[in-house]
Design an enzyme around this catalytic site. Structure first.
Site, mmCIF file in Angstrom:
data_model
loop_
_atom_site.group_PDB
_atom_site.id
_atom_site.type_symbol
_atom_site.label_atom_id
_atom_site.label_comp_id
_atom_site.label_asym_id
_atom_site.label_seq_id
_atom_site.Cartn_x
_atom_site.Cartn_y
_atom_site.Cartn_z
ATOM 1 N N CYS A 2 -29.649 61.875 38.785
ATOM 2 C CA CYS A 2 -30.900 62.525 38.384
ATOM 3 C C CYS A 2 -30.623 63.994 38.061
ATOM 4 O O CYS A 2 -29.874 64.660 38.766
ATOM 5 C CB CYS A 2 -32.002 62.467 39.432
ATOM 6 S SG CYS A 2 -32.555 60.808 39.802
ATOM 7 N N ARG A 27 -26.196 62.703 34.352
ATOM 8 C CA ARG A 27 -26.536 62.467 35.763
ATOM 9 C C ARG A 27 -27.440 61.244 35.942
ATOM 10 O O ARG A 27 -27.707 60.813 37.066
ATOM 11 C CB ARG A 27 -27.240 63.697 36.346
ATOM 12 C CG ARG A 27 -26.406 64.965 36.276
ATOM 13 C CD ARG A 27 -27.198 66.133 36.790
ATOM 14 N NE ARG A 27 -27.486 65.996 38.195
ATOM 15 C CZ ARG A 27 -26.690 66.394 39.170
ATOM 16 N NH1 ARG A 27 -25.538 66.967 38.884
ATOM 17 N NH2 ARG A 27 -27.029 66.223 40.415
ATOM 18 N N TRP A 74 -31.873 58.583 37.415
ATOM 19 C CA TRP A 74 -30.990 57.468 37.763
ATOM 20 C C TRP A 74 -31.716 56.731 38.873
ATOM 21 O O TRP A 74 -31.885 57.247 39.969
ATOM 22 C CB TRP A 74 -29.636 57.982 38.246
ATOM 23 C CG TRP A 74 -28.636 56.893 38.472
ATOM 24 C CD1 TRP A 74 -27.880 56.273 37.526
ATOM 25 C CD2 TRP A 74 -28.268 56.300 39.726
ATOM 26 N NE1 TRP A 74 -27.078 55.325 38.116
ATOM 27 C CE2 TRP A 74 -27.294 55.317 39.456
ATOM 28 C CE3 TRP A 74 -28.672 56.488 41.036
ATOM 29 C CZ2 TRP A 74 -26.720 54.534 40.457
ATOM 30 C CZ3 TRP A 74 -28.104 55.708 42.042
ATOM 31 C CH2 TRP A 74 -27.138 54.749 41.741
ATOM 32 N N ASN A 100 -34.464 65.063 42.797
ATOM 33 C CA ASN A 100 -33.137 64.455 42.779
ATOM 34 C C ASN A 100 -32.731 64.244 44.233
ATOM 35 O O ASN A 100 -32.678 65.201 44.992
ATOM 36 C CB ASN A 100 -32.183 65.413 42.059
ATOM 37 C CG ASN A 100 -30.714 65.069 42.248
ATOM 38 O OD1 ASN A 100 -29.867 65.929 42.181
ATOM 39 N ND2 ASN A 100 -30.414 63.815 42.489
ATOM 40 N N GLY A 101 -32.494 62.979 44.614
ATOM 41 C CA GLY A 101 -32.143 62.688 46.015
ATOM 42 C C GLY A 101 -32.934 61.482 46.490
ATOM 43 O O GLY A 101 -33.434 60.699 45.682
ATOM 44 N N GLU A 473 -6.756 53.058 39.499
ATOM 45 C CA GLU A 473 -7.534 53.948 38.629
ATOM 46 C C GLU A 473 -7.651 53.360 37.212
ATOM 47 O O GLU A 473 -8.713 53.431 36.586
ATOM 48 C CB GLU A 473 -6.894 55.348 38.616
ATOM 49 C CG GLU A 473 -7.476 56.339 37.637
ATOM 50 C CD GLU A 473 -8.956 56.670 37.841
ATOM 51 O OE1 GLU A 473 -9.566 56.168 38.801
ATOM 52 O OE2 GLU A 473 -9.506 57.410 37.003
ATOM 53 N N LYS A 477 -11.191 52.561 35.446
ATOM 54 C CA LYS A 477 -11.579 53.125 34.148
ATOM 55 C C LYS A 477 -12.015 52.010 33.205
ATOM 56 O O LYS A 477 -13.033 52.118 32.548
ATOM 57 C CB LYS A 477 -10.412 53.892 33.485
ATOM 58 C CG LYS A 477 -10.073 55.244 34.032
ATOM 59 C CD LYS A 477 -11.075 56.340 33.766
ATOM 60 C CE LYS A 477 -12.110 56.418 34.842
ATOM 61 N NZ LYS A 477 -11.890 57.196 35.991
ATOM 62 N N GLU A 480 -15.438 50.285 34.331
ATOM 63 C CA GLU A 480 -16.682 51.067 34.320
ATOM 64 C C GLU A 480 -17.162 51.405 32.910
ATOM 65 O O GLU A 480 -18.354 51.575 32.712
ATOM 66 C CB GLU A 480 -16.565 52.329 35.174
ATOM 67 C CG GLU A 480 -15.678 53.409 34.610
ATOM 68 C CD GLU A 480 -15.645 54.647 35.490
ATOM 69 O OE1 GLU A 480 -16.671 55.012 36.070
ATOM 70 O OE2 GLU A 480 -14.564 55.267 35.595
ATOM 71 N N HIS A 496 0.436 36.653 46.858
ATOM 72 C CA HIS A 496 -0.321 36.256 48.053
ATOM 73 C C HIS A 496 -1.734 35.793 47.685
ATOM 74 O O HIS A 496 -2.614 35.768 48.543
ATOM 75 C CB HIS A 496 -0.370 37.416 49.055
ATOM 76 C CG HIS A 496 1.001 37.811 49.519
ATOM 77 N ND1 HIS A 496 1.762 37.036 50.368
ATOM 78 C CD2 HIS A 496 1.769 38.885 49.198
ATOM 79 C CE1 HIS A 496 2.932 37.624 50.564
ATOM 80 N NE2 HIS A 496 2.964 38.748 49.859
ATOM 81 N N LYS A 595 -23.097 60.526 36.738
ATOM 82 C CA LYS A 595 -21.910 61.340 37.001
ATOM 83 C C LYS A 595 -21.815 61.805 38.451
ATOM 84 O O LYS A 595 -20.777 61.726 39.074
ATOM 85 C CB LYS A 595 -21.945 62.554 36.064
ATOM 86 C CG LYS A 595 -20.739 63.467 36.180
ATOM 87 C CD LYS A 595 -19.543 62.867 35.523
ATOM 88 C CE LYS A 595 -18.298 63.708 35.649
ATOM 89 N NZ LYS A 595 -17.104 62.876 35.494
HETATM 90 C C1 F6R Z 1 -15.088 57.147 38.087
HETATM 91 C C2 F6R Z 1 -15.864 58.229 38.653
HETATM 92 C C3 F6R Z 1 -16.381 58.091 40.038
HETATM 93 C C4 F6R Z 1 -16.216 59.417 40.786
HETATM 94 C C5 F6R Z 1 -16.891 59.322 42.157
HETATM 95 C C6 F6R Z 1 -16.692 60.574 42.972
HETATM 96 O O1 F6R Z 1 -14.662 57.435 36.798
HETATM 97 O O2 F6R Z 1 -16.111 59.222 38.008
HETATM 98 O O3 F6R Z 1 -15.758 57.049 40.702
HETATM 99 O O4 F6R Z 1 -14.858 59.702 40.923
HETATM 100 O O5 F6R Z 1 -18.262 59.092 41.979
HETATM 101 O O6 F6R Z 1 -17.219 61.688 42.333
HETATM 102 P P1 F6R Z 1 -16.782 63.152 42.747
HETATM 103 O O7 F6R Z 1 -15.349 63.316 42.442
HETATM 104 O O8 F6R Z 1 -17.665 64.049 41.942
HETATM 105 O O9 F6R Z 1 -17.051 63.271 44.220
#
Ligand code: F6R
Length: 600
Positions: A2, A27, A74, A100-101, A473, A477, A480, A496, A595
């Site tokens: 948000c 966000r 969001w 936001n929250g 990772e 990527k 997502e 396994h 984000k």
């Molecule tokens: C994946 C991604 C998320 C963040 C996670 C933590 O691409 O961006 O998995 O890494 O939400 O966010 P931060 O680093 O801001 O605490």
């Protein structure tokens, strides 16, 4: 998670609010809304979907107001819909709230308010806030009513509130970010600096528990008991160019390509040929154990950090999902160093885990990108990444800069404890930006290979040692942003169980560069090849053996094992990007994601 934007000044508020929301859209993008202060009444406009939908609606109206608040959502409580979009109003439509929250006790509060005759129009937790303020406004002024309301709330909030007939915005913060930008006879309130930067570089950060009353000329910050808090005005270091796409199709692609520079920035002023300089207020000799807490991509950089600290400093390290850590009564000692890794510095779970470690006596350190963020202000010491703003929802440059910062920290602890440092690591570290550039130069090749993967339903990413978190990772990527189901595994674990998934339709990405696990990885590749899996291998130049087993290869320059994740993750970021783009997905705003995850 948000985004909030507010404006009070002399310009027409609507275009500024819409523009602010566009900057904060990463966000959340389930719905958006604005509320404007008109003479003695409020004007609210909401739309389901992206900020663009809201913009289309407001374009049809003449809106002269110069004070307003806005929100991009969001969804947490209540489906994405116009009805659940913020701002939320009270019964009289005199009070408007954006939030936001999460208000954790909203159900109890709602029941109480309903008994008193308040009618709720949405399924959100937020709506209780406007009705509570309405209730308290019967016997109190606006400001007192907000303070009384805040005293009843449990959970997390960044709030901005308007009341008809009052030329001010009242805002409050607990657990969600809120920044005030100070202009000339105008003020900008936002969830983060990226929305303020084009208007002013003068900002004020707020702490949890604070409420601020903002008018055109100034602001006054108070604590819950009404005590006035003196705030410092700070200068933003980012410039506007850093938050634009600069000719790239998406922020994610721009941020992938920024990595040589971003890493150079993380290193700048912190290394000479034989020394690491960090201003850390922690006695390295007193640290007996490191506990890292983080989420998502930042958690994976923590897994790499574990290898680094164990190898370079011979310190025991635990890496914990922040969301799990705090709920299991972890054993913490005074000699523990808790490291919170977070790009945004606002992730609710990471913040809560950090506070739990702190409460139990650990010293704390943050590895954070966003300057002035909540976590950066909670820790005893910190290392800023200086990666510049990361706007794409999928984290890329923050990941490689986090690993870089962890290397610096490990070297620093080694240097301070043993009065010596591994100069070879420093030498190799300085070469990393150039090595990343060499991988980026192969972007067209990765784009072509993306065509072989884009129609798959599943994919596996395999690595060992330092490359195992890189595999995790790479899988994150891909899933997502392309919505292809992908899993990362330690390559040897395949036999396994998961190897049962492998057939001719399963692309398997191996990180098979020439490190200490190379021979073992070759065997794992044989196992996949024998089952007709299609192999894409990340190899070093000149490689023959892994390349012979692979259907496709991408070369990454050789570096020392412990720095290899920084280089080897680059083709995986590019691969995810090009697969998602080829599928026509909005890479910067993948479905269901946001984000900055400021809810637990
Ligand atoms: C994946 C991604 C998320 C963040 C996670 C933590 O691409 O961006 O998995 O890494 O939400 O966010 P931060 O680093 O801001 O605490």
């Amino acid at each position: 998670m948000c985004g909030i934007f507010g404006y009070i000044g002399f310009q027409k508020a609507t275009p500024l609010l819409v523009n602010g929301l566009r900057k904060l859209e990463y966000r959340g993008y389930d719905s958006a809304g604005i509320c404007l202060l008109e003479p003695n009444k409020l004007k609210t406009i909401k739309a389901k979907g992206r900020v663009g939908e809201l913009a289309r609606k407001v374009d049809n109206e003449i809106l002269p107001a110069t004070i307003g608040i806005s929100h991009t959502r969001w969804a947490t409580h209540g489906e994405p819909s116009e009805r659940n979009a913020h701002p939320h109003l009270d019964c009289q439509e005199k009070i408007a709230v954006v939030h936001n929250g999460i208000i954790e006790n909203y159900q109890a509060l709602k029941k109480l308010l309903e008994k008193e005759g308040h009618c709720f129009l949405s399924d959100t937790d937020t709506e209780v806030v406007s009705h509570l303020i309405e209730k308290f406004c019967l016997n109190n002024n606006f400001e007192e009513a907000v303070l009384k309301t805040l005293a009843l709330l449990e959970g997390a909030w960044g709030l901005a509130i308007l009341k008809a007939g009052e030329n001010k915005i009242i805002a409050a913060k607990k657990g969600s970010p809120l920044i005030l930008g100070i202009g000339n006879n105008e003020m900008f309130l936002a969830s983060d600096a990226s929305a303020i930067l084009e208007h002013t570089k003068k900002v004020v950060y707020f702490n949890d528990g604070e409420m601020v009353v903002i008018d055109q000329k100034g602001f006054l910050t108070k604590m819950a008991n009404g005590d006035i808090v003196k705030k410092e005005i700070q200068e933003l270091k980012w410039d506007v160019g850093q938050i634009e796409k600069a000719g790239f199709k998406h922020f994610m692609l721009k941020e992938i390509f920024e990595q040589p520079q971003a890493i150079a920035n993380t290193l700048r002023g912190r290394i000479t040929d034989n020394e690491v300089k960090l201003s850390i207020d922690i006695d390295p000799a007193s640290i007996k154990r490191i506990i890292m807490v983080a989420c998502g991509t930042s958690f994976y950089s923590g897994l790499i950090g574990k290898h680094l600290f164990e190898k370079i400093c011979r310190l025991p390290v635990e890496v914990e999902y922040a969301s799990e850590f705090r709920y299991r009564d972890p054993i913490i000692n005074n000699n523990d160093l808790a490291i919170a890794i977070s790009q945004s510095g606002e992730t609710a779970d990471t913040l809560a885990a950090l506070n739990e470690a702190k409460r139990k006596g650990a010293k704390t350190l943050g590895i954070i990108n966003v300057v002035g963020s909540t976590i950066s202000r909670e820790v005893d010491s910190g290392i800023y990444l200086h990666a510049g703003p990361e706007i794409g929802v999928a984290s890329t440059k923050a990941f490689t800069c986090q690993i870089t910062a962890l290397v610096l920290l490990a070297l620093y602890l080694q240097q301070e404890k043993n009065a010596q440092i591994d100069k070879n690591i420093i030498k190799e570290l300085k070469l990393i930006p150039e090595k990343i550039q060499q991988v980026l130069n192969q972007a067209e090749l990765v784009k072509a290979l993306a065509n072989f993967i884009k129609n798959s339903s599943n994919a596996l990413f395999l690595g060992r040692g330092f490359s195992y978190p890189v595999a995790l990772e790479g899988a994150l990527k891909l899933k997502e942003i392309s919505y292809i189901h992908a899993e990362g595994y330690p390559a040897a674990e395949m036999k396994h169980g998961p190897i049962a998934l492998v057939d001719e339709n399963m692309p398997v990405v191996f990180i098979a560069t020439n490190d200490q696990t190379y021979e073992k990885i070759l065997s794992n590749m044989q196992e996949i090849k024998a089952r007709n899996g299609k192999i894409l291998a990340i190899v070093n130049p000149g490689d023959i053996r892994a390349s012979q087993l692979a259907n496709w290869t991408i070369e990454t320059p050789k570096t020392i094992d412990l720095l290899s994740p920084i280089v080897n993750v680059i083709p995986l970021q590019l691969l995810a990007y090009y697969v998602a783009d080829a599928k026509g997905i909005d890479v910067d705003k993948p479905r269901n994601l946001a984000k900055s995850v400021t809810v637990e």
